[in-house]
Design a protein around this motif. Structure first.
Motif, short mmCIF file in Angstrom:
data_model
loop_
_atom_site.label_atom_id
_atom_site.label_comp_id
_atom_site.label_asym_id
_atom_site.label_seq_id
_atom_site.Cartn_x
_atom_site.Cartn_y
_atom_site.Cartn_z
N LYS A 11 0.88 -1.18 0.00
CA LYS A 11 0.00 0.00 0.00
C LYS A 11 0.91 1.22 0.00
O LYS A 11 1.25 1.77 1.06
CB LYS A 11 -0.91 0.00 1.23
CG LYS A 11 -1.88 1.15 1.23
CD LYS A 11 -2.75 1.15 2.47
CE LYS A 11 -3.63 2.39 2.48
NZ LYS A 11 -4.33 2.52 3.75
N VAL A 12 1.35 1.59 -1.22
CA VAL A 12 2.35 2.65 -1.34
C VAL A 12 1.91 3.80 -2.24
O VAL A 12 2.68 4.74 -2.45
CB VAL A 12 3.71 2.07 -1.81
CG1 VAL A 12 4.31 1.20 -0.72
CG2 VAL A 12 3.58 1.30 -3.11
N GLN A 13 0.70 3.73 -2.78
CA GLN A 13 0.16 4.85 -3.55
C GLN A 13 -1.02 5.44 -2.78
O GLN A 13 -1.77 4.73 -2.13
CB GLN A 13 -0.27 4.40 -4.95
CG GLN A 13 0.91 4.07 -5.83
CD GLN A 13 0.52 3.87 -7.28
OE1 GLN A 13 -0.56 4.24 -7.72
NE2 GLN A 13 1.43 3.28 -8.04
N GLY A 14 -1.13 6.76 -2.84
CA GLY A 14 -2.22 7.44 -2.14
C GLY A 14 -1.97 7.62 -0.65
O GLY A 14 -2.88 7.95 0.09
N VAL A 15 -0.72 7.40 -0.22
CA VAL A 15 -0.38 7.52 1.20
C VAL A 15 0.79 8.47 1.43
O VAL A 15 1.35 8.52 2.52
CB VAL A 15 -0.07 6.12 1.82
CG1 VAL A 15 -1.31 5.25 1.84
CG2 VAL A 15 1.08 5.43 1.10
N TYR A 19 6.09 11.69 -1.96
CA TYR A 19 6.42 12.97 -1.31
C TYR A 19 7.36 12.74 -0.14
O TYR A 19 8.36 13.46 0.03
CB TYR A 19 5.14 13.67 -0.86
CG TYR A 19 5.39 14.92 -0.07
CD1 TYR A 19 5.82 16.09 -0.69
CD2 TYR A 19 5.20 14.94 1.31
CE1 TYR A 19 6.07 17.24 0.04
CE2 TYR A 19 5.44 16.08 2.04
CZ TYR A 19 5.88 17.22 1.40
OH TYR A 19 6.13 18.35 2.13
N SER A 20 7.07 11.73 0.66
CA SER A 20 7.91 11.44 1.83
C SER A 20 9.29 10.98 1.41
O SER A 20 10.30 11.33 2.04
CB SER A 20 7.25 10.36 2.70
OG SER A 20 6.04 10.84 3.24
N MET A 21 9.37 10.18 0.32
CA MET A 21 10.68 9.75 -0.16
C MET A 21 11.48 10.94 -0.67
O MET A 21 12.68 11.04 -0.42
CB MET A 21 10.57 8.69 -1.25
CG MET A 21 11.94 8.26 -1.77
SD MET A 21 11.88 6.97 -3.03
CE MET A 21 11.95 5.52 -1.97
N GLN A 22 10.81 11.85 -1.35
CA GLN A 22 11.49 13.04 -1.85
C GLN A 22 12.06 13.87 -0.68
O GLN A 22 13.20 14.34 -0.74
CB GLN A 22 10.55 13.88 -2.70
CG GLN A 22 11.22 15.03 -3.40
CD GLN A 22 10.30 15.78 -4.33
OE1 GLN A 22 9.10 15.86 -4.10
NE2 GLN A 22 10.85 16.31 -5.39
N ARG A 23 11.29 14.03 0.38
CA ARG A 23 11.77 14.76 1.56
C ARG A 23 12.96 14.04 2.21
O ARG A 23 13.94 14.67 2.60
CB ARG A 23 10.65 14.93 2.58
CG ARG A 23 9.71 16.04 2.26
CD ARG A 23 8.87 16.46 3.44
NE ARG A 23 8.81 15.45 4.48
CZ ARG A 23 7.72 15.00 5.07
NH1 ARG A 23 6.56 15.48 4.71
NH2 ARG A 23 7.76 14.10 6.02
N ARG A 24 12.83 12.72 2.36
CA ARG A 24 13.91 11.94 2.98
C ARG A 24 15.17 12.00 2.12
O ARG A 24 16.27 12.14 2.65
CB ARG A 24 13.46 10.48 3.18
CG ARG A 24 14.47 9.63 3.89
CD ARG A 24 14.62 10.06 5.34
NE ARG A 24 15.56 9.20 6.00
CZ ARG A 24 16.52 9.63 6.82
NH1 ARG A 24 16.62 10.91 7.10
NH2 ARG A 24 17.34 8.78 7.38
N ALA A 25 15.01 11.92 0.81
CA ALA A 25 16.16 12.01 -0.10
C ALA A 25 16.85 13.36 0.04
O ALA A 25 18.08 13.44 0.07
CB ALA A 25 15.71 11.78 -1.53
N ASP A 39 0.89 -0.36 -12.03
CA ASP A 39 0.54 -1.61 -11.33
C ASP A 39 0.34 -1.41 -9.83
O ASP A 39 0.13 -2.37 -9.09
CB ASP A 39 1.58 -2.71 -11.60
CG ASP A 39 2.95 -2.41 -11.01
OD1 ASP A 39 3.14 -1.35 -10.34
OD2 ASP A 39 3.86 -3.24 -11.19
N GLY A 40 0.43 -0.15 -9.35
CA GLY A 40 0.21 0.14 -7.94
C GLY A 40 1.48 0.21 -7.11
O GLY A 40 1.44 0.55 -5.93
N SER A 41 2.62 -0.08 -7.72
CA SER A 41 3.89 0.00 -7.01
C SER A 41 4.49 1.39 -7.18
O SER A 41 3.98 2.24 -7.92
CB SER A 41 4.86 -1.08 -7.51
OG SER A 41 5.19 -0.85 -8.87
N MET A 66 1.32 5.99 6.82
CA MET A 66 0.11 5.39 6.25
C MET A 66 0.41 4.26 5.26
O MET A 66 -0.48 3.56 4.83
CB MET A 66 -0.74 6.45 5.57
CG MET A 66 -1.27 7.52 6.52
SD MET A 66 -2.39 6.85 7.76
CE MET A 66 -3.78 6.42 6.74
N ALA A 67 1.68 4.09 4.90
CA ALA A 67 2.06 3.05 3.93
C ALA A 67 2.16 1.69 4.61
O ALA A 67 2.37 1.59 5.82
CB ALA A 67 3.40 3.40 3.29
#
Length: 92
Positions: A11-15, A19-25, A39-41, A66-67
């Motif tokens: 469950k990694v889309q819509g959560v 955006y969170s990965m971009q901030r962490r990066a 495919d939802g990934s 939420m993921a």
């Protein structure tokens, strides 16, 4: 430098995963990109030092609150020497 290609499933889309990965990066100082796949990934490429890449890989296994990450497939790819930050790309 090290570069990896990731495919994150669960469950990694819509959560807020991208955006969170971009901030962490940005916090870690790595470069690359992240995008949703049809495919939802979520797919990403990350480039940085071994330590930076390991830190974002550890984060990717959990994601934002939420993921629910079921699996992260990591493939080593050749570094590109990319500069300029970490982008969110269109769905592929």
């Amino acid at each position: 430098m090290r570069r990896v290609h990731l495919v994150v499933r669960g469950k990694v889309q819509g959560v807020g995963y991208r955006y969170s990965m971009q901030r962490r990066a940005a916090d870690l100082g790595v470069v690359g990109w992240v995008r949703n796949r049809r495919d939802g990934s979520v797919e990403a490429e990350i480039e940085g030092t071994d330590q930076q890449v390991e830190a974002i890989l550890a984060w990717a296994e959990q994601g934002p609150p939420m993921a629910h990450v079921d699996a992260v497939t990591v493939t080593e790819v050749d570094p590109t020497g990319e500069s300029g930050g970490f982008d969110t790309r269109s769905t592929h």
